[in-house]
Design a protein around this motif. Sequence first.
Motif: not given
Length: 256
Positions: A42-46, A216-219, A222-226, A228-240
């Motif tokens: 985990v790398d500097e997550v806030s 949704v929070i996406v790592l 180890g870093r915080l990548a996203f 925000g909203g649930v649908e946006e987070g799922i789309h960010f991961l290409h889990y659509d």
Amino acid sequence: MTTSIVLEDVTKTFKLRYHRTIKQVSFAKMRGQETSSVFKAVDEVSFKVEQGEAIGLMGLNGSGKSTLLKMISGVMKPDAGQVLTRGRIAGLIATGAGFHPQLTGRENLYLNAAILGMSERETNRKFDEIVEFAGLGHRLDTQVGHYSSGQNARLGFAIAVHVDSDIFLADEALAVGDKPFKRKCLAKMREIRESGRTIFYVSHAAGQVRRMCDRVIVLQDGRLAFDGGVEEGIHFLHYDGDDEEELADEETGDDI
């Protein structure tokens, strides 16, 4: 609103050793090879979580999700930064964690409940509810070492969800078990959510996150990548195109 969880520049570092024995290490050093390396799980997550939020923590395997959850629960301490939580924390970090294989399900129920912070009086009061939820029947008095992974999941989840808490943590809580039990778990998670408790749920299952979470929070590495909203987070991961079994369709019309 009341802040429930605060993470400020949280970092957790682990050391990887490439050799198991002193002889192997000695040979490696003689050949000029590396014997270990350090990496940041985990790398500097806030971030901040308000009381009553339902957070889906997502990311690929090895992204640091479980490590982060363990630091929030207090099982691990960060090497840098700080983790602040408000109120009592309960949940399921690992299915069957704290179970002794030579003790019966009944004995492990009391042991695991104590680990999760329940008093003996509280456990006695909730004993019948926990046993009914687990649905183990006569196997309650069988050694846990003879349980299947699904039976371990039943008992572990049944205990965790009956702990009175302000924050509920779950690491792939619904990954093991048959469909009827998963539906029962989803319904119980809905009760926890509606009670106003904060939920932090680690999962790869986009459908479950959609039904249980409002953020949704996406790592990534180890870093915080996203965040925000649930649908946006799922789309960010290409889990659509998540192809998991849609348990909600098999329920009686209830939706989280």
